[in-house]
Design an enzyme around this catalytic site. Structure first.
Site, PDB file in Angstrom:
ATOM      1  N   ASP A 124     -19.040 -52.945 -18.646  1.00 57.78           N
ATOM      2  CA  ASP A 124     -19.156 -51.426 -18.872  1.00 57.78           C
ATOM      3  C   ASP A 124     -19.910 -50.787 -17.729  1.00 57.78           C
ATOM      4  OD1 ASP A 124     -19.251 -49.266 -20.347  1.00 57.78           O
ATOM      5  OD2 ASP A 124     -21.332 -49.505 -20.607  1.00 57.78           O
ATOM      6  N   ARG A 129     -11.910 -43.770 -19.114  1.00 55.09           N
ATOM      7  CA  ARG A 129     -11.317 -43.067 -20.504  1.00 55.09           C
ATOM      8  C   ARG A 129     -10.821 -44.106 -21.595  1.00 55.09           C
ATOM      9  NH1 ARG A 129     -13.542 -39.258 -21.142  1.00 55.09           N
ATOM     10  NH2 ARG A 129     -13.838 -37.450 -19.888  1.00 55.09           N
TER      11      ARG A 129
END
Lengths: 1163, 321
Positions: A392, A788
């Site tokens: 992440d 995204r």
């Protein structure tokens, strides 16, 4: 389970507000969630079913069943059932505890109270009792209980602010607004209770950014979109209250739809072991068949003659049946190749390694006093086999703190620290930061190390003034003073916060704003600018501008935005400055800083008035309104005068670059999966050195349709494979050839490539036909960045790599949006010490800093893997040696099953010492171990056999009885395997000594105990070996046999190792080492990217900004009019409700401060 | 999915939770930090080679000694008839229980046809070697002297005094009342030795020797020891001997063989040539291996030196435990 069945049927959802009876017809899921796997009733069957799916467990169960048949059994059944039950109980207890914690957390969630409007009054209701169609009230900083349709809020226009960090990792506040018809309901309970609108909307799904539906109320229909919906998992911010109607509850909410299923994780060693267990079983069957056939033949030819002698006529079994029984009993006897103790030992070793991870001080983060934690104890050796890391971004790679680092003003660069020689140096502790104490309003946390900027300000450089003024004027930041009189900025995007704070510290303090004015304190003087127009940011324009009139009456347009865009709008006179600034920008970008270009334009009054008139006309238009406005914006944002550029650092976590470098040296590929914007993601890629200017190409896939995506992928591949191949062949041929050449191609691809793909494209690319193209492309790229992406897409990407590449994957993340990816990867790592715990709770390992990943993988993972492999090799070696002795025995004993292992199985436990044993384990290695084992077993059997053949003991007594023979073999075996392990031990520590010597000592003490008179006296039936050890081991010839066996078993191994060390592998080792050394040297150099600037300039533009804030500001929707508007130019409606700014100030004193607040303070 | 703000109690199994954050810091002990002082077992070439040469020397020496001592054994084997005998089959192997009641493992020799328990039960017991062998020495051409044999000391001490016990009763025959003899036996267990009443029941030496099951199908068992008295103080004098054998133990039925062996013993027991030969071979092979290893090592040594400057692997890749 039931929900999912229903879901597949649900095409659209009809919900009527305040009407539980009506909604019950549809049997929508209520708001109770289950993340737990079992209930009290289902625990036993489900857990046992899961456990017996493990090949080994099933195998042992099968053996146990065999042993229950007395005709076959040669070992008592409890020798298998006791360890089996133990293993299964241990696992079950662990599963039960894990599930208990899940139940507990579920309960906590389900029992949260929320205020539900029932019978015209607010009642506290547990979350789990909230039903679809209920109207619930939310208060500031509360978590949203379900997916709600926003009806009304405390803010003007029914606005409310939410933080969606849990859903997508973005920490920007987002605005949601209620429909105007419902926002009028306000907080009026009676009106809200009477609200009976019917919402018809899409069925539950996992798309976080899409919602379509229609609200029918009072004979009119209103369309609903994502802007009207607050999702579960969000936090209400800056809004004192709001009312919402539950649309999706519990498992139907988008958050829950995005959470992957908890899967049972197993390591690849486990899977390999499963295969091996099957092989060994096959092997046993072969051995069993050989022995059974032998038995049948013997029974037929020799046995007949014995039969009369042995009275076998009565229980006459035919030889085939005897062979059949022998087969099964050999299966049982030989099962020691894969004894259950292997599994127990493996678990013990893993547990030990888990403790080592927990104990590691080098993975302890003192900042948050968080040690690393191995939350799953069964996956350690997998840590040594990781091929792909999925990370992440926000919170994992970055700290989510933006700092103003550098700027270029009028061709002069500020922010670099130079030493006495005028050379650029790193910022170290020695450097004195700029002292802002003269400025009482300065933000104390802001640090800047270049004193020249402050000097320029003091000298009164007009360009610097203009630059800082622009930063103070052109933004969407809201300001407020807190109770202590300190100026607090509430920022919508952290970049802007950094810029405004920088201006503030250098004396251009943004004080306050109204819809028409901006007040700035310029070096101590309050100046109020009239805000004439706000040209908002959007993703196409990539810039924002404000048009202001200063007190002198001049009209100025201030603009900031992406350099690529802004530079096209510059006045030709800026040529020289442009070149300089461009250089500076590439320098900034090369350091991974986020850059914005800054420019202004002087407007004359007349021109602006004309333009403004046109803008108002355009605003009134019904058709092509947006196009016209965009055109007008373009029109006025030209002939700009360049001021310079800013560089903001998205602060990385400590040691991220080093970690990524060393992981890539370890041939681990790192993919970044983020919910953030493409620019931001790319920027971080550069900042982490994952993307570099050296790369041959960076493919960006950003298509919005399947066709576009396919085309883009194809192009990228063509690019990768070279033009010649793709152009010379038709598409079909190309594909076909590709399959054949894939392996070749992967090796022949030279140079570094990177792939950047966004969420929309990924959705199309993950469709089955393009999936392989994507994977192929992605795997050949050095770096992959997905931006995204939704939480579920993160998991899908992980699954894709996991399933199609057969690679071991690791996912690391910190927030709820990473949970599904953490769950689907082989290894999930959670960043602990943060506010949210979901990532940690779902993870297998947790620690506080990304950099610890290096140690976890390269040290602990490697050790665990090496040790486990060494252990397995040794274990199989030992067991083959041990078991095959039985097999040889079978040949000389009429092919009938023996009772020997009864004795041997007690000599057994000390034969292996887990934890000490450290080599790689694969099928080849397995066969080597097997061959080694077979050789040892031959030596172990045939030397005593030859020696004992027709001999007598020292005193002429019998020594060739089977018990003595067994003692001799067992003792030889223990000594041989101990010598073997001593040779295998790389490092001798106290523990090794204790275990190796200890195991030999234990063997002898157990042997003598078993063979002692005392134990015979107590259990004459179980221990008929009385006096055996004493008798055998006093015989010199037995010791001579043992010694010879040991020498004969060990010498060939040492010879082979010696020759191996001398001959073949040293060469490959040398090459490998040389490569390593070379590889290692390269990235070290590249760590200072600014020193080797390449000619290719790229934009460091990455602006975490959202469209729509400009409108909010100019409409004054989000402002409470404290001061009446100074000018009465454009009529604005002002609301006298509690302002969000006031809320914000209240909030900052709250103990539960959110991420964004922390950030604001730090800025 | 649990929500963020729920203060889920974290599992603190390996951490001592206390207010003081520092207590979460793992202990800095060598064990926990995996930094125990370690000695690396380095197999240096000279070490290995000298070890090998030493082993070779030892094995060769041992082999020669063993062969010599095996050669010194005087062994006379008289092939009587057939004694190859598979004792070690499954049915035979059930351990004989001194406890008559326990018949679990004795099938098919636990009970006779009429249901009376067999004592001692089991196939091994049933197949007892019950030939009697008498060795006579012809001092002169006419007078045969019966060579005095000891039947004591042929069993393991533990077998005789610990493992095998007679049922406690004054009279053995009454103790074994209610049982029957194994089908192949001529006499019941309590009448095995007519001469020595103490040598009856389960404590009969021949029985005990027989019950110590051999590991291999072909085996030797001690029958009697020479009692060194009178003419035989120096062992068996040279001369003519004759055997008087009562043939009770049938081997022809299973095509077995049996023979009588008169043998001396050495320091290492009645060792066969096998052990000595294998030792010698092992020693020779070890020497051969040592020489070839040395040759390989020396030829490759130069190559190795030239590449010595290549750095070791990364520091964190080394093992500590």
């Amino acid at each position: 389970m039931f929900c999912s069945e229903k879901k597949s049927l649900e095409v659209e959802r009809i919900v009527k507000a305040n009407d539980r009876e009506y909604n019950e017809k549809f049997q929508y899921a209520d708001n109770r969630i289950h993340t737990s796997k079992y209930s009290i009733l289902t625990f036993l069957p489900i857990n046992l079913f899961e456990q017996f799916q493990k090949v080994a467990n099933a195998y042992f169960l099968f053996l146990l069943l065999l042993q229950l048949i007395p005709e076959i059994s040669s070992l008592t059944w409890f020798t298998t059932i006791v360890p089996l039950v133990l293993v299964i109980t241990m696992t079950a207890v662990k599963d039960a505890t894990d599930d208990y914690f899940r139940h507990k957390s579920d309960n906590q969630v389900n029992n949260r109270l929320s205020e539900v409007l029932l019978d015209s009054k607010l009642q506290n209701e547990k979350w789990m009792n909230v039903k679809v169609g209920d109207i619930i009230k939310l208060e500031n900083n509360q978590f949203v209980a379900a997916d709600l349709l926003l009806l009304s809020s405390s803010e003007p226009h029914g606005l409310c602010y939410i933080e969606t960090a849990e859903l997508d990792g973005e920490t920007n506040l987002k605005v949601r607004h209620a429909l105007s018809v419902t926002s009028e309901l306000g907080a009026d309970f009676s009106r809200l209770a009477k609200f009976d609108g019917i919402v018809v909307c899409e069925a539950p799904n996992n798309k976080l950014d899409k919602f379509t539906g229609v609200l029918s109320w009072k004979d009119s229909k209103h369309s609903l979109n994502n802007e009207n919906i607050i999702l579960r998992g969000c936090i209400l911010r800056n809004t004192s209250w709001c009312f919402g109607m539950v649309i999706f509850a519990g498992p139907d909410t988008k958050l829950m739809q995005n959470s992957g299923k908890t899967k049972f994780k197993r390591t690849s060693i486990d899977r390999l072991m499963n295969t091996l267990v099957l092989w060994i079983f096959g092997f046993l069957v072969c051995l069993g068949i050989i022995l059974a056939i032998g038995n049948s033949i013997w029974e037929n030819q020799v046995g007949d003659q014995f039969r009369t002698f042995l009275f076998w006529n009565e229980g006459k079994k035919n030889s085939l049946f005897s062979g059949f029984l022998t087969f099964w009993s050999y299966i049982i006897i030989l099962n020691t190749v894969v004894p259950i103790s292997l599994y127990v030992s493996m678990e013990v070793i893993r547990l030990g390694h888990s403790y080592f991870i927990n104990w590691d001080r080098k993975m302890y983060y003192s900042g948050k006093s968080t040690p690393a934690e191995a939350r799953t104890t069964t996956l350690n050796e997998e840590l040594g086999q990781i091929e792909y890391v999925f990370s992440d971004k926000t919170g994992t790679l970055t700290q989510n703190i933006m700092t103003f680092k550098k700027c270029s003003i009028n061709g002069k660069i500020y922010g670099e620290v130079r030493d006495d020689m005028g050379q650029k140096t790193d910022i170290t502790k020695k450097n004195e930061p700029v002292d802002f104490s003269v400025n009482p309003q300065a933000d104390r946390t802001f640090q800047f190390f270049d004193h020249r900027l402050m000097e320029s300000v003091k000298l009164g450089d007009s360009k610097v003034y203009e630059f800082l003024r622009l930063l103070a004027l052109c933004h969407t930041v809201m300001s407020e003073e807190n109770s202590a009189g300190q100026l607090i900025y509430q920022v919508q995007s952290p970049d802007e916060g950094a810029l405004v704070t920088a201006a503030r510290n250098f004396g251009f303090i943004f004080k306050s704003r109204t819809p028409e004015t901006i007040t700035v304190e310029e070096l101590g003087t309050l100046v109020t600018y009239q805000l004439l127009a706000f040209l908002d940011f959007n993703n196409i324009r990539k810039r924002m501008s404000v048009i202001v009139r200063n007190p002198e009456g001049q009209i100025k347009l201030y603009s900031k935005g992406a350099d690529t865009i802004l530079f096209e709008k510059l006045h030709p006179s800026n040529e020289d400055l442009l070149t300089l600034t461009t250089d500076h920008l590439s320098e900034f970008a090369g350091e991974g800083l986020r850059t914005l270009a800054i420019a202004y334009r002087d407007l004359d009054d007349k021109y602006f008035k004309e333009w403004h008139q046109m803008l108002e006309d355009a605003n009134a238009l019904m058709d092509e309104r947006d196009e016209r406005i965009a055109g007008l914006y373009e029109e006025i944002e030209r002939d700009l005068m360049l001021l310079g550029a800013t560089a903001v650092e998205d602060k990385l976590q400590e040691g991220v670059i080093e970690t990524i470098t060393s992981l890539s040296l370890a041939n681990i590929k790192i993919w970044v999966l983020t919910g953030d914007k493409q620019e931001t993601a790319i920027n971080i890629g550069y900042a982490c050195n994952m993307l570099t200017d050296d790369m041959n190409d960076v493919f960006i896939i950003a298509g919005n349709t399947a066709v576009e995506v396919r085309e883009e992928l194809r192009k990228a591949k063509e690019n990768l494979f070279g033009q010649n191949r793709s152009s010379s062949n038709g598409h079909v041929v190309f594909e076909k050839q590709q399959l054949e050449l894939d392996s070749v191609v992967e090796e022949t691809i030279t140079g570094d490539y990177a792939l950047v793909i966004n969420g929309h494209s990924l959705a199309h690319a993950l469709e089955s036909d393009v999936k392989n193209d994507l994977l192929e492309l992605a795997c050949m790229c050095k770096t992959v960045v997905c931006c995204r992406v939704t939480p579920l897409q993160k998991a899908q990407v992980v699954e894709l790599v996991k399933n199609c590449r057969n690679a071991v994957t690791l996912a690391i993340g910190d927030g709820a949006n990473d949970v599904s990816m953490i769950k689907s990867a082989h290894i999930g790592v959670g960043i602990s010490g943060q506010e949210g715990l979901q990532a940690v709770l779902a993870s297998d390992y947790s620690f506080a800093q990304f950099r610890y990943l290096q140690r976890l993988l390269l040290v602990h993972g490697r050790w665990s893997y090496f040790r486990m492999c060494k252990f397995l090799c040794y274990f199989f070696y030992k067991n083959f040696a041990f078991t095959l002795v039985h097999f040889w025995f079978g040949f000389f004993c009429g092919f009938s099953a023996q009772d020997v292992s009864d004795q041997s199985s007690m000599d057994y436990p000390q034969l292996y010492e887990p934890g000490q044993l450290n080599l790689l384990f694969n099928k080849r290695k397995f066969f080597i171990c097997m061959a080694h084992g077979i050789y040892t077993s031959l030596a172990l059997f045939f030397i005593p056999y030859g020696a004992f053949h027709n001999v007598a003991g020292e005193d002429g007594q019998h020594i060739a009885d089977y018990q003595s023979f067994a003692v001799t073999m067992a003792t030889s075996l223990v000594i041989v395997v101990s010598v073997q392990i001593a040779l295998d031990t790389s490092y001798w520590t106290v523990i090794n000594h204790v275990f190796i010597w200890g195991s030999v000592a234990t063997y002898f003490s157990i042997l003598f105990t078993m063979h002692s008179n005392g134990i015979f006296g107590m259990f004459p039936n179980q221990f008929p070996f009385v006096g055996n050890a004493r008798h055998s081991l006093t015989q010199k010839c037995i010791w001579l046999v043992i010694l010879l066996t040991t020498v004969a078993s060990v010498v060939p191994v040492v010879v082979l190792r010696f020759l191996k060390m001398d001959l073949c592998p040293t060469l490959s080792d040398r090459i490998r080492q040389r490569q390593k050394a070379q590889k290692k040297a390269r990235p070290l150099r590249s760590r200072r990217p600014q020193t080797r600037r390449s000619s290719s300039r790229r934009s460091g533009y990455a602006f975490a900004h959202q469209e729509g804030y400009g409108e909010l500001i100019t409409s004054g929707k989000n402002m409470r009019a404290k001061n009446p508007p100074l000018t009465s130019g454009l009529e604005k409606t002002l609301y006298n409700s509690t302002s969000w700014i006031e809320n914000f100030c209240k909030k900052t004193t709250d103990t539960v401060s959110s991420f964004s607040q922390d950030k604001t303070v730090k800025l | 999915m649990p929500q963020k703000y729920i203060s889920v109690t974290r599992r603190t199994k390996m951490k001592r939770t206390s207010e003081d954050g520092q207590s979460k810091l793992p202990d800095n002990t060598a064990l926990k930090q995996q930094q125990l002082p370690a000695y690396r077992l380095q197999l240096s070439a000279t070490g290995v080679l000298s070890c090998f040469f030493a082993t070779g020397v030892f094995c060769l020496g041992m082999g020669i000694i063993l062969i010599l001592s095996a050669k010194s054994i005087k062994e006379i084997e008289v092939l009587l008839s057939l004694l190859t005998f598979r004792e070690f089959t499954k049915a035979f192997l059930f351990t004989v229980s001194s406890c008559i009641q326990d018949v679990g493992n004795c099938a098919p020799f636990s009970k006779s046809h009429d249901g009376t328990p067999i004592a001692p039960c089991g196939a091994i017991a049933n197949s007892i070697f019950n030939d009697t062998i008498i060795l006579s020495y012809k001092l002169n051409s006419s007078i045969p002297i019966k060579v005095p044999m000891l039947r004591s000391g042929i069993t393991w001490w533990t077998d005789k005094y610990v493992k095998f016990q007679n049922p406690s009763s004054i009279n053995l025959s009454s103790a074994f009342a209610g049982t029957t003899k194994p089908p192949c036996w001529a006499k019941p267990v309590y009448e095995l030795d007519g001469e020595d009443p103490g040598n009856n029941g389960f404590l009969n030496d021949d029985f005990i020797v027989w019950m110590r099951t051999a590991a291999f199908p072909t085996f030797k068992k001690l029958y009697r020891r020479l009692n060194r008295i009178q003419y035989f103080i120096e062992g068996l004098p040279a001369g003519n001997y004759s055997f008087n054998i009562t043939y009770n133990f049938p081997v022809t039925r299973f095509k077995g063989e049996k023979s009588v062996v008169l043998s001396t013993l050495t320091w290492s027991g009645g060792s066969s040539l096998f052990l000595g030969l294998v030792y010698t071979v092992t020693g020779a092979v070890t020497w051969l291996a040592s020489f070839s290893m040395m040759a390989v090592h020396l030829t490759l040594k130069d190559r190795k030196v030239s590449n010595a400057e290549i750095p070791e692997s990364l520091p964190f890749l080394t093992f500590h435990l």
